[in-house]
Design a protein around this motif. Structure first.
Motif, PDB file in Angstrom:
ATOM      1  N   LEU A 111     -71.106 -71.743  53.963  1.00 33.71           N
ATOM      2  CA  LEU A 111     -70.669 -73.097  53.626  1.00 33.71           C
ATOM      3  C   LEU A 111     -69.325 -73.129  52.897  1.00 33.71           C
ATOM      4  O   LEU A 111     -68.566 -74.096  53.031  1.00 33.71           O
ATOM      5  CB  LEU A 111     -71.730 -73.783  52.757  1.00 33.71           C
ATOM      6  N   GLU A 112     -69.015 -72.094  52.128  1.00 33.78           N
ATOM      7  CA  GLU A 112     -67.780 -72.116  51.335  1.00 33.78           C
ATOM      8  C   GLU A 112     -66.521 -72.263  52.200  1.00 33.78           C
ATOM      9  O   GLU A 112     -65.641 -73.070  51.859  1.00 33.78           O
ATOM     10  CB  GLU A 112     -67.672 -70.867  50.461  1.00 33.78           C
ATOM     11  N   ARG A 119     -61.024 -68.466  53.632  1.00 29.59           N
ATOM     12  CA  ARG A 119     -61.161 -67.617  54.812  1.00 29.59           C
ATOM     13  C   ARG A 119     -62.551 -66.988  54.847  1.00 29.59           C
ATOM     14  O   ARG A 119     -63.017 -66.437  53.859  1.00 29.59           O
ATOM     15  CB  ARG A 119     -60.091 -66.521  54.789  1.00 29.59           C
ATOM     16  N   PHE A 120     -63.209 -67.080  55.986  1.00 31.30           N
ATOM     17  CA  PHE A 120     -64.530 -66.459  56.132  1.00 31.30           C
ATOM     18  C   PHE A 120     -64.370 -64.948  56.219  1.00 31.30           C
ATOM     19  O   PHE A 120     -63.520 -64.431  56.940  1.00 31.30           O
ATOM     20  CB  PHE A 120     -65.236 -66.971  57.387  1.00 31.30           C
ATOM     21  N   PHE A 234     -63.853 -66.521  39.870  1.00 35.86           N
ATOM     22  CA  PHE A 234     -64.385 -65.876  41.072  1.00 35.86           C
ATOM     23  C   PHE A 234     -64.715 -66.927  42.119  1.00 35.86           C
ATOM     24  O   PHE A 234     -64.944 -68.096  41.789  1.00 35.86           O
ATOM     25  CB  PHE A 234     -65.661 -65.079  40.746  1.00 35.86           C
ATOM     26  N   SER A 235     -64.771 -66.503  43.376  1.00 37.38           N
ATOM     27  CA  SER A 235     -65.191 -67.421  44.434  1.00 37.38           C
ATOM     28  C   SER A 235     -66.679 -67.709  44.280  1.00 37.38           C
ATOM     29  O   SER A 235     -67.431 -66.916  43.699  1.00 37.38           O
ATOM     30  CB  SER A 235     -64.927 -66.818  45.818  1.00 37.38           C
ATOM     31  N   VAL A 236     -67.123 -68.844  44.817  1.00 37.73           N
ATOM     32  CA  VAL A 236     -68.539 -69.207  44.726  1.00 37.73           C
ATOM     33  C   VAL A 236     -69.392 -68.188  45.470  1.00 37.73           C
ATOM     34  O   VAL A 236     -70.488 -67.837  45.039  1.00 37.73           O
ATOM     35  CB  VAL A 236     -68.776 -70.626  45.298  1.00 37.73           C
ATOM     36  N   THR A 237     -68.889 -67.694  46.605  1.00 34.93           N
ATOM     37  CA  THR A 237     -69.639 -66.704  47.375  1.00 34.93           C
ATOM     38  C   THR A 237     -69.814 -65.418  46.584  1.00 34.93           C
ATOM     39  O   THR A 237     -70.907 -64.846  46.539  1.00 34.93           O
ATOM     40  CB  THR A 237     -68.922 -66.406  48.711  1.00 34.93           C
TER      41      THR A 237
END
Length: 287
Positions: A111-112, A119-120, A234-237
């Motif tokens: 979802l992020e 970028r995935f 940090f990123s949520v992922t």
């Protein structure tokens, strides 16, 4: 020579957050009140703590009009996440309830990129597969007549709500203190759950004060507020995958204080989830 760089301090803070929030499962299992009533009391107590802290620090509660709707939605998602999570804990045990919830890193990884236009990363597919494999070991047989299966279903739904809430908060954390964002979410949950005080029997509440105070102060006021602050670094992922270590803390606490000893499939499933945590922690630290 500096002993700790800012990056190292951020990781230490993130590790402390994981420990504090790892208490949610044991507290949730220890408290025997209906889940909606538990969350209502939890929210009110935590709101009192955070409001007092913000007033002491002179932190402003003013919101921009454009941010009100997203913050309102994040509060609704937080409330639904908490209720379904505590239902999962009460239907099963600390290990299954927490490990089911911590599929949310998988949902976050997918979802992020959609919500935040990031970028995935293909490695998140692998890490997500590890987490899902761990969850499969919890309940290989899908039988909704089994309370553990129902608990996992609640945990998965809670995970989706939690992932969405975190993504919304991530977009606002640059403009507000984590304590302010958490206070508004707690206020909304508290207001929405006022009817629970008229629906449920309150006679058992005084006997549950230790668990309620613990989950309100340790898990919510401290843990969730510090978690929101880590979104700045940090990123949520990344945070969601690293936070998969929380079930390990929860299972250990549950074994020590609630005498809940996990089965071997649960231990192996937890090991797979922990492996994803270690891999993502190393990747995030090197970036």
């Amino acid at each position: 020579m500096k002993v700790f760089t800012p990056h190292t301090r951020n990781f230490i803070e993130l590790g402390l957050v994981m420990l504090l929030m790892g208490t949610s499962g044991p507290f949730g299992k220890y408290i025997t009140l209906p889940a909606p009533l538990t969350i209502a009391i939890r929210s009110i107590l935590a709101l009192v703590f955070l409001y007092a802290y913000c007033r002491f620090k002179g932190i402003s509660f003013r919101l921009r009009k454009a941010d009100m709707a997203p913050i309102f939605l994040s509060g609704v998602l937080m409330g639904v996440h908490w209720i379904t999570y505590f239902e999962a804990l009460q239907l099963s045990n600390v290990a299954i309830g927490m490990l089911a919830l911590f599929t949310y890193p998988v949902f976050t990884a997918f979802l992020e990129p959609v919500f935040l236009k990031t970028r995935f990363q293909k490695i998140h597919l692998f890490l997500g597969a590890l987490v899902l494999s761990g969850v499969y070991l919890l309940a290989p047989d899908i039988d909704f007549g089994n309370s553990h299966t129902v608990a996992i279903a609640f945990g998965l739904f809670s995970a989706v709500c939690y992932a969405l809430r975190n993504l919304i908060v991530k977009t606002k954390v640059g403009n507000y203190q984590g304590s302010v964002l958490m206070s508004y979410q707690l206020l909304l949950v508290s207001v929405l759950l006022i009817p629970t005080f008229f629906i449920y029997d309150l006679t058992e509440v005084p006997g549950q004060w230790k668990g309620l105070l613990g989950v309100a102060l340790v898990t919510t006021a401290l843990g969730h507020t510090l978690l929101i602050n880590t979104f700045k670094h940090f990123s949520v992922t990344t945070i969601s995958i690293i936070s998969s270590v929380q079930p390990i803390y929860g299972i250990v606490i549950g074994a020590l204080f609630l005498s809940e000893i996990p089965s071997w499939p649960t231990i192996i499933g937890g090991a797979l989830i922990l492996a994803s945590v270690v891999i993502e922690s190393v990747r995030a630290y090197r970036r």
